[in-house]
Design a protein around this motif. Structure first.
Motif, PDB file in Angstrom:
ATOM      1  N   LYS A 192       0.013  -0.563  -6.560  1.00 49.55           N
ATOM      2  CA  LYS A 192       0.284   0.301  -7.706  1.00 49.55           C
ATOM      3  C   LYS A 192      -0.026  -0.495  -8.982  1.00 49.55           C
ATOM      4  N   TRP A 193      -0.332   0.225 -10.056  1.00 48.73           N
ATOM      5  CA  TRP A 193      -0.796  -0.435 -11.274  1.00 48.73           C
ATOM      6  C   TRP A 193       0.225  -1.413 -11.824  1.00 48.73           C
ATOM      7  N   SER A 194       1.525  -1.133 -11.612  1.00 45.48           N
ATOM      8  CA  SER A 194       2.570  -1.999 -12.170  1.00 45.48           C
ATOM      9  C   SER A 194       2.924  -3.161 -11.250  1.00 45.48           C
ATOM     10  N   HIS A 195       2.272  -3.260 -10.081  1.00 47.80           N
ATOM     11  CA  HIS A 195       2.572  -4.362  -9.158  1.00 47.80           C
ATOM     12  C   HIS A 195       2.291  -5.698  -9.833  1.00 47.80           C
ATOM     13  N   SER A 196       3.257  -6.613  -9.744  1.00 52.80           N
ATOM     14  CA  SER A 196       3.131  -7.926 -10.381  1.00 52.80           C
ATOM     15  C   SER A 196       2.780  -8.981  -9.338  1.00 52.80           C
ATOM     16  N   LEU A 203       0.816  -1.210   0.000  1.00 57.95           N
ATOM     17  CA  LEU A 203       0.000   0.000   0.000  1.00 57.95           C
ATOM     18  C   LEU A 203       0.850   1.261   0.000  1.00 57.95           C
ATOM     19  N   LEU A 204       1.945   1.266   0.752  1.00 63.54           N
ATOM     20  CA  LEU A 204       2.815   2.437   0.780  1.00 63.54           C
ATOM     21  C   LEU A 204       3.556   2.607  -0.541  1.00 63.54           C
ATOM     22  N   ASP A 205       3.845   1.499  -1.206  1.00 57.30           N
ATOM     23  CA  ASP A 205       4.485   1.556  -2.509  1.00 57.30           C
ATOM     24  C   ASP A 205       3.567   2.210  -3.531  1.00 57.30           C
ATOM     25  N   GLU A 259      -3.483  -5.141 -15.268  1.00 53.38           N
ATOM     26  CA  GLU A 259      -4.051  -6.199 -16.108  1.00 53.38           C
ATOM     27  C   GLU A 259      -5.166  -6.930 -15.385  1.00 53.38           C
ATOM     28  N   PHE A 260      -4.962  -7.189 -14.097  1.00 51.88           N
ATOM     29  CA  PHE A 260      -5.991  -7.850 -13.289  1.00 51.88           C
ATOM     30  C   PHE A 260      -7.243  -6.986 -13.218  1.00 51.88           C
ATOM     31  N   SER A 303      -7.194  -8.626  -4.043  1.00 53.00           N
ATOM     32  CA  SER A 303      -5.728  -8.490  -4.073  1.00 53.00           C
ATOM     33  C   SER A 303      -5.112  -8.928  -2.752  1.00 53.00           C
ATOM     34  N   ALA A 304      -5.791  -8.621  -1.637  1.00 57.33           N
ATOM     35  CA  ALA A 304      -5.307  -9.083  -0.324  1.00 57.33           C
ATOM     36  C   ALA A 304      -5.400 -10.601  -0.231  1.00 57.33           C
TER      37      ALA A 304
END
Length: 405
Positions: free
Chosen positions: A330-334, A181-183, A385-386, A292-293
Motif C-alpha cells: 500500500k502507498w503508506s507502507h513504510s 500484499l493483502l494489506d 515516496e519510493f 520492494s520484495a
C-alpha cells in the motif's frame, strides 16, 4: 532451468525458467515439495523469475484480451478515448505521440480475497460457462468484454502472486510478503502493445492526416540506444505477473508465436553474471521479483534487471502483446532499511560487477540508464515516496532515461 545458445548477438543464450504447475500451488503437500525450487529461482542465486503453467481457464481470457492491445493502439484516438472511458481504463504513456514504441492501457485492480479459500479460483477468475459463451461473441469486432476480461484475468494473476508469496513466506519465515500484499489488496494491470515497424508507419501517417485536419499531434522521439521496445530497468513493486506474450503479424494480424524462438524478454542473471533471453511455454505466466520484495526480504529474494528487445529486420513486421499485473505494498507502507540491507543493496548492484557478456551491453551502459536502488531508498521511506523517487531518477527531467537528456 535450461539454457541454450542462440543464433545471433541478441540471443547469446536462452533461459527457460523453473516451471511449476498451477496444481502444485493448490495441493499443500506438493506445494511444500516445490518451495525450495521456488526460492532457488527467486532468491539471490537465481534469475529472479519463474513461470506457472496449467492455470485452468486462463488461456481463453489471454486469447481474448491480448489481441485487443493492438486494436486499441491503432484505433482512432477519439474512439479509443470513448472505449477506455467506458471500461474505466486509462493510459500511462503519451498516446498522442505517433513516435511511441509502446502503447499501454491501465487499470487499478482492487482485490477482495474470497471468504472460502477453497473457492479462490472460482471467485478470482470467474471462468464459468457464462463467461466462456460471452467471449466467443464478436471476438474480432468489438470491445464489449474489455473491462470484464481485463479484471477477470487481472484478479487471477493477483491470486497467483499471493500463492507465490505464501510459498516464499514459508521458506523465509515471518509471513511478511502475503501480509504486505493483502494489506494493500491493490495492483496495477497494464495491457501492453509493443509496436511493429508497420504499426509505427501507420501511426505517423495517421498523425499527418490528423494534423492536416487541424487536430493536435504531439511528437516526441522515443528511439532506443539498444534497439529495445522497453529500456533496461527494475520493477519497483513486490511481484510482476506477466502473461506469456502473443506475437501478431502486421500483414495478417495472425498469431506468429510459432516463428518466434523466445519471449523477447531479456534479463540479467546476477549469479551467472550474464544476460539471457527468456523462453516460456505458451499460455504460462511469468512471476518476476520487484525491488520492494528485495527490500522486504533483506535480499533473500532478488529483483530482476530486464528489458524487452525488438526483433531483427526479418521479423520487424511482428508486434508483441502482453498483460502485466504489478503487485505492490500500500502507498503508506513504510520500509525498514537496516545498515545490513543498505550495504547489501550497494554491494549487490550490477555496477559493482564486471559484466562478462560479450554482446553490446556494458557496465558503462547500465550505469548510464539504471539508477542504483541504494540511491532511491532510505529507512522510513513510504512506498509512495519510493515510487516517486524511482520514477524521478529514471524518467524525470534529469532522469537517466529522460527524453530531455
Amino acid at each position: 532451468m535450461t539454457m541454450k545458445r542462440g543464433g545471433d548477438k541478441m540471443e547469446a543464450e536462452i533461459l527457460e525458467p523453473y516451471q511449476l504447475s498451477f496444481s502444485d500451488l493448490l495441493d499443500r503437500k506438493r506445494c511444500q515439495l516445490i518451495s525450495r525450487n521456488v526460492m532457488e529461482a527467486l532468491g539471490p542465486n537465481g534469475p529472479g523469475l519463474l513461470c506457472i503453467t496449467g492455470v485452468l481457464g486462463s488461456a481463453l481470457l489471454r486469447r481474448k484480451l491480448l489481441p485487443m492491445a493492438r486494436k486499441l493502439a491503432l484505433l482512432d484516438p477519439d474512439k479509443r478515448n470513448r472505449i477506455l472511458k467506458e471500461h474505466r481504463l486509462g493510459s500511462d504513456v503519451p498516446l498522442k505521440n505517433p513516435e511511441r514504441l509502446v502503447s499501454s492501457f491501465a487499470m487499478h485492480l482492487n482485490y477482495q480475497p474470497p471468504s472460502n479459500s477453497s473457492l479462490w479460483y472460482e471467485a478470482a477468475c470467474g471462468v464459468g460457462a457464462k463467461m466462456d459463451y460471452s467471449l466467443e461473441d464478436d471476438e474480432e469486432e468489438d470491445f464489449n468484454n474489455l473491462g470484464v476480461v481485463f479484471r477477470e484475468l487481472g484478479f487471477c494473476m493477483m491470486e497467483l502472486g499471493l500463492s507465490i508469496a505464501r510459498v516464499c513466506d514459508r521458506e523465509i519465515g515471518g509471513g511478511f510478503l502475503e501480509e504486505t500484499l493483502l494489506d494493500s489488496c491493490t495492483a496495477k494491470g497494464r495491457l501492453i502493445h509493443y509496436h511493429s515497424a508497420a504499426d509505427q508507419s501507420f501511426l505517423r501517417e495517421e498523425a499527418v492526416r490528423r494534423k492536416q485536419s487541424g487536430k493536435q499531434v504531439k511528437y516526441r522521439n522515443e528511439s532506443s540506444h539498444f534497439n529495445l521496445w522497453q529500456q533496461w530497468h527494475y520493477d519497483y513493486g513486490v511481484f510482476t505477473i506477466l502473461t506469456d506474450p502473443l506475437f501478431l503479424s502486421s500483414h495478417s494480424c495472425q498469431d506468429c508465436n510459432l516463428i518466434t524462438t523466445h519471449s523477447y524478454l531479456r534479463i540479467y542473471h546476477p549469479s551467472k553474471n550474464r544476460f539471457y533471453m527468456v523462453k516460456t511455454p505458451q499460455d504460462s505466466f511469468i512471476v518476476q521479483i520487484g525491488e520492494s520484495a528485495d527490500i522486504l526480504s533483506q535480499g533473500k529474494l532478488r529483483s530482476t534487471l530486464h528489458c524487452v528487445c525488438r526483433p531483427d529486420k526479418q521479423l520487424e513486421h511482428i508486434s508483441r502483446e502482453t498483460f502485466a499485473v504489478f503487485l505492490q505494498p500500500k502507498w503508506s507502507h513504510s520500509f525498514s532499511v537496516s545498515e545490513y540491507t543498505m550495504e547489501y543493496l550497494s554491494s549487490g548492484s550490477i555496477q559493482r560487477q564486471q559484466i562478462l557478456d560479450t554482446d553490446e551491453v556494458s557496465n558503462a551502459d547500465i550505469d548510464r540508464i539504471v539508477p542504483p536502488l541504494s540511491s532511491r531508498i532510505r529507512d522510513g521511506m513510504t512506498f509512495a515516496e519510493f515510487s516517486r523517487e524511482t520514477t524521478k531518477q529514471y524518467y524525470g527531467g534529469s532522469g537517466l532515461q529522460s527524453t530531455n537528456r
